[in-house]
Motif scaffolding. Structure first.
Motif, PDB file in Angstrom:
ATOM      1  N   TYR A   1      -7.026 -20.376 -16.526  1.00 10.99           N
ATOM      2  CA  TYR A   1      -7.230 -21.666 -17.185  1.00 10.99           C
ATOM      3  C   TYR A   1      -8.572 -22.276 -16.769  1.00 10.99           C
ATOM      4  CZ  TYR A   1      -6.615 -26.549 -18.502  1.00 10.99           C
ATOM      5  OH  TYR A   1      -6.805 -27.800 -19.037  1.00 10.99           O
ATOM      6  N   ALA A   2      -8.865 -22.246 -15.465  1.00 17.32           N
ATOM      7  CA  ALA A   2     -10.114 -22.831 -14.976  1.00 17.32           C
ATOM      8  C   ALA A   2     -11.332 -22.164 -15.606  1.00 17.32           C
ATOM      9  CB  ALA A   2     -10.183 -22.728 -13.449  1.00 17.32           C
ATOM     10  N   GLN A   3     -11.309 -20.846 -15.667  1.00 20.48           N
ATOM     11  CA  GLN A   3     -12.450 -20.130 -16.229  1.00 20.48           C
ATOM     12  C   GLN A   3     -12.651 -20.475 -17.703  1.00 20.48           C
ATOM     13  OE1 GLN A   3     -14.527 -18.728 -14.463  1.00 20.48           O
ATOM     14  NE2 GLN A   3     -13.602 -17.760 -12.682  1.00 20.48           N
ATOM     15  N   ALA A   4     -11.572 -20.787 -18.390  1.00 21.83           N
ATOM     16  CA  ALA A   4     -11.669 -21.132 -19.815  1.00 21.83           C
ATOM     17  C   ALA A   4     -11.977 -22.612 -20.046  1.00 21.83           C
ATOM     18  CB  ALA A   4     -10.366 -20.769 -20.525  1.00 21.83           C
ATOM     19  N   HIS A   5     -11.980 -23.418 -18.977  1.00 25.10           N
ATOM     20  CA  HIS A   5     -12.186 -24.859 -19.120  1.00 25.10           C
ATOM     21  C   HIS A   5     -13.229 -25.369 -18.123  1.00 25.10           C
ATOM     22  CE1 HIS A   5      -8.289 -24.251 -21.085  1.00 25.10           C
ATOM     23  NE2 HIS A   5      -8.537 -25.355 -21.774  1.00 25.10           N
ATOM     24  N   GLY A   6     -14.326 -24.674 -18.034  1.00 24.62           N
ATOM     25  CA  GLY A   6     -15.440 -25.161 -17.223  1.00 24.62           C
ATOM     26  C   GLY A   6     -15.621 -24.480 -15.892  1.00 24.62           C
ATOM     27  N   GLY A   7     -14.662 -23.653 -15.478  1.00 21.09           N
ATOM     28  CA  GLY A   7     -14.858 -22.812 -14.292  1.00 21.09           C
ATOM     29  C   GLY A   7     -14.572 -23.450 -12.957  1.00 21.09           C
ATOM     30  N   GLY A   8     -14.151 -24.707 -12.906  1.00 25.00           N
ATOM     31  CA  GLY A   8     -13.957 -25.379 -11.622  1.00 25.00           C
ATOM     32  C   GLY A   8     -12.503 -25.544 -11.235  1.00 25.00           C
ATOM     33  N   GLN A   9     -12.203 -25.270  -9.963  1.00 27.91           N
ATOM     34  CA  GLN A   9     -10.863 -25.491  -9.435  1.00 27.91           C
ATOM     35  C   GLN A   9     -10.972 -25.828  -7.949  1.00 27.91           C
ATOM     36  OE1 GLN A   9      -8.374 -22.040  -9.082  1.00 27.91           O
ATOM     37  NE2 GLN A   9      -6.481 -23.201  -8.884  1.00 27.91           N
ATOM     38  N   LEU A  10     -10.400 -26.943  -7.563  1.00 28.91           N
ATOM     39  CA  LEU A  10     -10.277 -27.315  -6.153  1.00 28.91           C
ATOM     40  C   LEU A  10      -8.793 -27.302  -5.818  1.00 28.91           C
ATOM     41  CD1 LEU A  10     -12.843 -30.254  -5.917  1.00 28.91           C
ATOM     42  CD2 LEU A  10     -12.987 -28.081  -4.687  1.00 28.91           C
ATOM     43  N   LEU A  11      -8.409 -26.390  -4.939  1.00 26.20           N
ATOM     44  CA  LEU A  11      -6.993 -26.181  -4.654  1.00 26.20           C
ATOM     45  C   LEU A  11      -6.616 -26.801  -3.320  1.00 26.20           C
ATOM     46  CD1 LEU A  11      -4.273 -24.996  -5.328  1.00 26.20           C
ATOM     47  CD2 LEU A  11      -5.058 -22.776  -4.484  1.00 26.20           C
ATOM     48  N   ASP A  12      -5.783 -27.824  -3.384  1.00 24.16           N
ATOM     49  CA  ASP A  12      -5.261 -28.441  -2.163  1.00 24.16           C
ATOM     50  C   ASP A  12      -4.143 -27.588  -1.575  1.00 24.16           C
ATOM     51  OD1 ASP A  12      -6.337 -31.087  -1.275  1.00 24.16           O
ATOM     52  OD2 ASP A  12      -6.055 -31.581  -3.389  1.00 24.16           O
ATOM     53  N   ASP A  13      -3.890 -27.767  -0.305  1.00 21.01           N
ATOM     54  CA  ASP A  13      -2.885 -26.985   0.423  1.00 21.01           C
ATOM     55  C   ASP A  13      -2.250 -27.889   1.465  1.00 21.01           C
ATOM     56  OD1 ASP A  13      -1.466 -24.908   1.733  1.00 21.01           O
ATOM     57  OD2 ASP A  13      -3.182 -24.454   3.012  1.00 21.01           O
ATOM     58  N   VAL A  14      -1.706 -28.996   0.996  1.00 22.52           N
ATOM     59  CA  VAL A  14      -1.179 -30.027   1.887  1.00 22.52           C
ATOM     60  C   VAL A  14       0.272 -29.718   2.229  1.00 22.52           C
ATOM     61  CG1 VAL A  14      -0.633 -32.473   2.076  1.00 22.52           C
ATOM     62  CG2 VAL A  14      -2.733 -31.752   0.930  1.00 22.52           C
TER      63      VAL A  14
ATOM     64  N   PHE B   1      -8.683 -29.358 -11.717  1.00 22.03           N
ATOM     65  CA  PHE B   1      -9.525 -28.565 -12.605  1.00 22.03           C
ATOM     66  C   PHE B   1     -10.669 -29.416 -13.151  1.00 22.03           C
ATOM     67  CE2 PHE B   1      -5.246 -26.879 -12.700  1.00 22.03           C
ATOM     68  CZ  PHE B   1      -5.447 -25.523 -12.496  1.00 22.03           C
ATOM     69  N   PHE B   2     -11.837 -28.762 -13.354  1.00 19.13           N
ATOM     70  CA  PHE B   2     -12.998 -29.528 -13.811  1.00 19.13           C
ATOM     71  C   PHE B   2     -14.047 -28.594 -14.393  1.00 19.13           C
ATOM     72  CE2 PHE B   2     -13.438 -28.365  -9.415  1.00 19.13           C
ATOM     73  CZ  PHE B   2     -14.762 -27.994  -9.247  1.00 19.13           C
ATOM     74  N   ASP B   3     -15.032 -29.203 -15.026  1.00 13.43           N
ATOM     75  CA  ASP B   3     -16.139 -28.485 -15.638  1.00 13.43           C
ATOM     76  C   ASP B   3     -17.315 -28.500 -14.666  1.00 13.43           C
ATOM     77  OD1 ASP B   3     -18.236 -27.503 -17.149  1.00 13.43           O
ATOM     78  OD2 ASP B   3     -17.866 -28.781 -18.886  1.00 13.43           O
ATOM     79  N   THR B   4     -17.672 -27.350 -14.150  1.00 12.61           N
ATOM     80  CA  THR B   4     -18.746 -27.294 -13.154  1.00 12.61           C
ATOM     81  C   THR B   4     -20.104 -27.691 -13.711  1.00 12.61           C
ATOM     82  OG1 THR B   4     -19.105 -24.937 -13.603  1.00 12.61           O
ATOM     83  CG2 THR B   4     -17.556 -25.488 -11.842  1.00 12.61           C
ATOM     84  N   ALA B   5     -20.253 -27.660 -15.039  1.00 15.46           N
ATOM     85  CA  ALA B   5     -21.531 -28.022 -15.649  1.00 15.46           C
ATOM     86  C   ALA B   5     -21.634 -29.511 -15.968  1.00 15.46           C
ATOM     87  CB  ALA B   5     -21.738 -27.210 -16.936  1.00 15.46           C
ATOM     88  N   ASP B   6     -20.560 -30.237 -15.716  1.00 14.62           N
ATOM     89  CA  ASP B   6     -20.498 -31.665 -16.033  1.00 14.62           C
ATOM     90  C   ASP B   6     -20.415 -32.450 -14.725  1.00 14.62           C
ATOM     91  OD1 ASP B   6     -19.778 -34.277 -16.701  1.00 14.62           O
ATOM     92  OD2 ASP B   6     -18.355 -33.683 -18.244  1.00 14.62           O
ATOM     93  N   GLY B   7     -21.493 -33.141 -14.374  1.00 16.71           N
ATOM     94  CA  GLY B   7     -21.539 -33.857 -13.101  1.00 16.71           C
ATOM     95  C   GLY B   7     -20.441 -34.873 -12.949  1.00 16.71           C
ATOM     96  N   ALA B   8     -20.121 -35.566 -14.033  1.00 18.80           N
ATOM     97  CA  ALA B   8     -19.060 -36.572 -13.967  1.00 18.80           C
ATOM     98  C   ALA B   8     -17.705 -35.916 -13.730  1.00 18.80           C
ATOM     99  CB  ALA B   8     -19.036 -37.388 -15.263  1.00 18.80           C
ATOM    100  N   SER B   9     -17.477 -34.764 -14.360  1.00 17.78           N
ATOM    101  CA  SER B   9     -16.220 -34.038 -14.163  1.00 17.78           C
ATOM    102  C   SER B   9     -16.095 -33.547 -12.727  1.00 17.78           C
ATOM    103  CB  SER B   9     -16.152 -32.851 -15.139  1.00 17.78           C
ATOM    104  OG  SER B   9     -14.968 -32.110 -14.960  1.00 17.78           O
ATOM    105  N   VAL B  10     -17.191 -33.058 -12.174  1.00 10.16           N
ATOM    106  CA  VAL B  10     -17.195 -32.602 -10.772  1.00 10.16           C
ATOM    107  C   VAL B  10     -16.877 -33.767  -9.845  1.00 10.16           C
ATOM    108  CG1 VAL B  10     -18.616 -31.682  -8.911  1.00 10.16           C
ATOM    109  CG2 VAL B  10     -18.807 -30.704 -11.212  1.00 10.16           C
ATOM    110  N   ALA B  11     -17.502 -34.912 -10.102  1.00 11.03           N
ATOM    111  CA  ALA B  11     -17.285 -36.085  -9.246  1.00 11.03           C
ATOM    112  C   ALA B  11     -15.835 -36.554  -9.310  1.00 11.03           C
ATOM    113  CB  ALA B  11     -18.229 -37.211  -9.659  1.00 11.03           C
ATOM    114  N   ARG B  12     -15.258 -36.558 -10.507  1.00 12.50           N
ATOM    115  CA  ARG B  12     -13.848 -36.962 -10.639  1.00 12.50           C
ATOM    116  C   ARG B  12     -12.933 -36.005  -9.870  1.00 12.50           C
ATOM    117  NH1 ARG B  12     -15.493 -37.880 -16.065  1.00 12.50           N
ATOM    118  NH2 ARG B  12     -14.638 -35.842 -16.709  1.00 12.50           N
ATOM    119  N   ALA B  13     -13.224 -34.716  -9.976  1.00 20.88           N
ATOM    120  CA  ALA B  13     -12.401 -33.725  -9.291  1.00 20.88           C
ATOM    121  C   ALA B  13     -12.514 -33.858  -7.787  1.00 20.88           C
ATOM    122  CB  ALA B  13     -12.817 -32.319  -9.734  1.00 20.88           C
TER     123      ALA B  13
END
Length: 469
Positions: free
Chosen positions: A337-350, A391-403
């Motif tokens: 899913y991440a690769q198809a939607h901007g390539g970004g994933q930050l995975l928490d492990d709490v 999940f976020f779009d690595t090419a979109d600065g605002a998306s990265v910041a939100r993530a």
């Protein structure tokens, strides 16, 4: 310390060549392939060289050379981690022990196995079946992760709720220290309290204290084929409340997993598992005890009392494995899913107390809403290990910041609720700043002192777990 420009690795290449086992390469394409683990948003640097070790001597030779020249070393196994712990740093030697993958001995009488670090967890499990023995630690990446990496991160997985984490199965490890010293830590015996628990110290140290080259592990008798049940719920909150209620009965399931609605949809898209996408969450429960049939019935009763829509039973091993396969597909489905939607994933492990899971899930929803970040959640729910993925779009600065904002708020929430920043994935470089926030100053000082004592020049996996302490 030496710099990349002044170090000639030809001497190391010659030394490894004389051993007739290890190999060294500086090919940029190969180095790029080995420079990252499976994390989708962790920094990596440009390595100086890659050493593929095939023997303990290869590792000793590499560490002696690195120590003499002040070259950073990043130990690697299968590179299946998702926290950036095996990622390259600038000017480092990548030291891969993936090819050291033999089973050295199976001791049936004492129920132990001695292995090299590169053996894949699932391959070990399969090999042990003919002896009527089992190695319980069962990470979600069981088919691709190595035992050495499992020890380095103190890996957990789906069966921790009953069987615990990797540390509980490590009897003895052989380690190459930063200066090339070869040493054995721990005891092969069931009991052993001579000296400090250094094997326990190195388990979970993520390659910052030494390179594991051999391990003797505790085994258990192979149990009966497990039985499973799947319960569907209107919400994640209802599902985790069921978990708390079921575990409060004294139940000992061998697996108790949760997936939210977003994840269910992604898993179905990846493998057509036929999960009901109209529900808010599912729980998958499994029992491998002699009372498995009664255990699944008891789970169904608690789930129904806590608002489950439906409970389905897998009354044979094949159907049970299909349910577990669906859960194992969650992380690959997320990556797809991440690769198809901007390539970004930050995975928490709490990991949090089970009693706090309902509040945690409610507040994660609120974080997602307030930041506008897309968050999906799975959990080893039986032991409170929550895995929200942003999940976020690595090419979109605002998306990265939100993530990043959502990720940080979730980490802080876990600590606020009495939890820890990582239950099993390790710190790597993804969570190194957060480790400093979790530990108090006395604890940080102990970590620094131990690192300085074992690796005084700081060449072992710099920039990772201990970087900000």
């Amino acid at each position: 310390m030496s710099t990349v420009d002044t170090v000639d690795v030809a001497d190391l290449d010659a030394e490894l060549g004389s051993l007739l086992t290890g190999s060294l390469t500086t090919d940029p394409d190969i180095l790029a392939t080995f420079s990252r683990d499976e994390s989708l948003y962790s920094p990596d640097g440009t390595p100086l060289a890659l050493v593929r070790a095939h023997s303990v001597d290869d590792v000793v030779t590499t560490m002696r050379f690195a120590h003499a020249h002040g070259i950073p070393v990043v130990p690697q196994g299968a590179r299946s981690g998702i926290s950036g712990g095996a990622n390259a740093v600038d000017g480092c030697i990548l030291l891969s022990v993936k090819s050291m993958d033999r089973i050295l001995a199976v001791d049936e009488e004492n129920k132990t196995v001695t292995v090299e670090p590169g053996i894949i967890n699932l391959d070990l499990k399969k090999a042990l079946r003919s002896y009527g023995l089992a190695y319980p630690p069962d990470p979600g990446s069981v088919a691709m992760c190595s035992i050495g990496g499992n020890i380095a991160t103190n890996a957990g997985g789906m069966c921790c709720v009953k069987y615990g984490v990797t540390r509980e199965y490590v009897r003895e490890i052989t380690v190459v220290l930063a200066d090339g010293t070869l040493t054995r830590l721990g005891h092969r015996t069931v009991k052993g309290v001579a000296g400090l628990d250094l094997a326990g110290l190195f388990t979970g140290s993520e390659g910052t204290l030494g390179v594991i080259v051999e391990a003797t592990l505790k085994l258990v008798p192979l149990g009966p084929d497990p039985l499973s049940a799947l319960a569907t719920f209107p919400s994640v909150k209802a599902a985790v409340q069921t978990v708390a209620a079921y575990m409060a009965t004294g139940a000992t399931p061998s697996l108790l997993e949760m997936m939210d609605a977003k994840t269910i949809g992604m898993v179905n898209a990846l493998g057509d598992f036929g999960l009901d996408e109209s529900v808010g969450a599912v729980l998958i429960m499994q029992s491998d005890s002699t009372t498995a049939a009664a255990d699944t019935e008891a789970f169904a009763a608690v789930a129904t009392d806590n608002g489950a829509h439906d409970v389905a039973f897998a009354d044979n091993a094949q159907d049970s494995e299909m349910l577990v396969a669906a859960r194992r597909s969650a992380q690959p489905a997320w990556e797809h899913y991440a690769q198809a939607h901007g390539g970004g994933q930050l995975l928490d492990d709490v990991c949090i107390p089970r009693s706090a899971m309902a509040e945690f899930c409610d507040r994660v929803d609120a974080i997602s809403d307030s930041t506008g970040a897309m968050v999906a959640v799975i959990a080893h729910a039986g032991d409170g290990n929550m895995h929200p993925s942003v999940f976020f779009d690595t090419a979109d600065g605002a998306s990265v910041a939100r993530a990043q904002d959502a990720f940080d708020q979730i980490m802080a929430l876990g600590l606020e609720l009495g939890g820890t920043i990582t239950g099993e994935h390790g710190v790597g470089n993804l969570k190194s700043e957060w480790l400093a926030r979790e530990l108090d100053e006395g604890n940080r000082r102990l970590h620094r002192s131990l690192k300085d004592a074992v690796d005084p020049t700081g060449i072992l996996n710099p920039g990772k777990m201990l970087e900000h302490l």
